[in-house]
Design an enzyme around this catalytic site. Structure first.
Site, PDB file in Angstrom:
ATOM      1  N   LYS A 107       0.818  -1.212   0.000  1.00 52.39           N
ATOM      2  CA  LYS A 107       0.000   0.000   0.000  1.00 52.39           C
ATOM      3  C   LYS A 107       0.851   1.262   0.000  1.00 52.39           C
ATOM      4  O   LYS A 107       0.382   2.339  -0.393  1.00 52.39           O
ATOM      5  CB  LYS A 107      -0.922   0.010   1.225  1.00 52.39           C
ATOM      6  CG  LYS A 107      -1.981  -1.077   1.242  1.00 52.39           C
ATOM      7  CD  LYS A 107      -3.163  -0.713   0.389  1.00 52.39           C
ATOM      8  CE  LYS A 107      -4.311  -1.691   0.599  1.00 52.39           C
ATOM      9  NZ  LYS A 107      -5.529  -1.323  -0.140  1.00 52.39           N
ATOM     10  N   ASP A 111      -8.404  -0.192   6.323  1.00 51.39           N
ATOM     11  CA  ASP A 111      -8.264  -1.321   7.238  1.00 51.39           C
ATOM     12  C   ASP A 111      -6.939  -1.233   7.980  1.00 51.39           C
ATOM     13  O   ASP A 111      -6.674  -2.019   8.877  1.00 51.39           O
ATOM     14  CB  ASP A 111      -8.314  -2.645   6.471  1.00 51.39           C
ATOM     15  CG  ASP A 111      -9.733  -3.054   6.095  1.00 51.39           C
ATOM     16  OD1 ASP A 111     -10.628  -2.904   6.925  1.00 51.39           O
ATOM     17  OD2 ASP A 111      -9.931  -3.510   4.957  1.00 51.39           O
TER      18      ASP A 111
END
Length: 391
Positions: free
Chosen positions: A75, A123
């Site tokens: 990410k 998340d």
């Protein structure tokens, strides 16, 4: 569960905007930016000959994103890349001239950045990336987290100076809340999922992910014949599948999208023939993949270039964490978080099923590529699942 891609778009060319974003030029743009980071390094590509022999395939290679840009997850390539890009674009608009990345730390650009707030729902890993990008350029970050996000992951985001906002419900509920509040406050949403009318920024987040594929192709002696990648909302799977298809053309590998059985939004969409919301039940241990609505951009890409969709169980993911931590046959030790080894779990499940092997033409000559998408981003949870230590 396992399903070959029978969608009418299967095999059709990618839309021009997706091909432009996710091809070789897009990956080169990402690499040009991230090479300027202080903690830039190419992540390792590990060979697993011991496991390959056990599974009856020719080779398994793992791109280990647990080492990426100090964040421990792929990410890091998405959110922070987009924040920097959007700051440079806004500075160019306000200053009335093109702005090169070399000017990122100039007083004029930093003044523009200081006036901006970037937001997202997360998340855990995507929020860290957006927060890191905002800190890098001197902007503000507001990160929305749902009730399932651990305190350890929240703290890891907050250390970048982000404002943390709790949202009730699931990840998808936090996405909606982030969009609502950001619209009210004039914040820029940097989401890794897309919805009608909101596609450019998620596409750029996915562009960030193509850098790992470009690196991997340079690290390989031969390109893979098969690729298994985990889904979540679909961004990483779609980016990897699209880049391989665009760069390798007719020689592209067989691509399998792997969902957690408890959050199988892309598998459910493949079954339905279009994007649908998966049933919300007990959360999956694969916390970074605990998503119930697919990204629309990711769906339109995977409907064209994925060859199959499948699910793996929570115990499959935990077994992979342990298998990588205690390898066989001289394989290297790899630290994989709960979601990191889901693609490999898909390969292991297929390799043990003669029917699925035949459908995917997986055999002793196959060269398989998977991505360890995260390291131990929640160390306490990793210790519990791998070493049997209480969190």
């Amino acid at each position: 569960m396992f399903l070959l891609n029978s969608h009418p778009d299967n095999g059709q060319p990618l839309l021009p905007e997706d091909a432009e974003t996710l091809g070789a030029a897009g990956a080169a743009a990402v690499e040009a930016q991230i090479r300027l980071r202080e903690n830039y390094a190419v992540t390792p590509l590990h060979d697993l000959p011991g496991l390959a022999a056990q599974l009856g395939v020719g080779a398994i290679q793992v791109k280990d994103e647990g080492h990426r840009l100090g964040l421990g997850s792929f990410k890091a390539l998405g959110g922070s890349y987009v924040v920097v890009k959007l700051v440079l674009e806004e500075a160019a608009r306000r200053l009335g001239r093109p702005i090169d990345i070399a000017e990122l730390q100039s007083s004029a650009v930093k003044e523009v950045a200081a006036s901006l707030t970037f937001s997202c729902a997360t998340d855990g890993n995507h929020g860290r990336s957006v927060a890191q990008g905002a800190q890098l350029v001197g902007a503000r970050a507001a990160i929305f987290v749902h009730s399932g996000v651990s305190e350890e992951r929240i703290a890891a985001i907050a250390r970048f100076g982000a404002t943390m906002i709790r949202a009730e419900g699931t990840y998808d509920d936090s996405v909606a809340e982030a969009a609502r509040v950001s619209a009210e406050k004039g914040w820029t949403v940097v989401s890794d999922t897309s919805w009608p009318g909101y596609e450019r920024i998620p596409g750029l987040v996915m562009q960030g992910y193509t850098a790992l594929v470009a690196e991997a192709l340079r690290q390989m002696k031969e390109p893979p014949t098969h690729v298994f990648v985990q889904v979540g909302v679909g961004g990483i799977a779609a980016a990897v599948a699209a880049h391989f298809a665009l760069v390798l053309g007719e020689k592209r590998p067989v691509f399998v999208a792997v969902d957690p059985a408890r959050a199988a939004c892309m598998f459910a969409s493949a079954q339905a023939g279009g994007p649908v919301k998966a049933e919300v039940g007990e959360p999956t241990v694969m916390a970074m993949l605990d998503c119930y609505e697919p990204s629309l951009v990711a769906w339109r890409i995977l409907s064209r270039v994925a060859d199959a969709f499948m699910t793996v169980e929570d115990e499959d993911a935990v077994a992979v964490m342990n298998r990588l931590a205690r390898p066989v046959g001289g394989d290297p030790v790899i630290v994989a978080g709960e979601s990191g080894g889901a693609g490999l779990a898909g390969l292991i499940r297929v390799a043990g099923d003669p029917a699925m092997r035949a459908q995917l033409r997986l055999d002793a000559t196959s060269r398989v590529f998977v991505v360890n998408t995260e390291g131990a981003t929640d160390p306490a949870r990793y210790a519990e699942l791998v070493h049997g230590k209480a969190a």
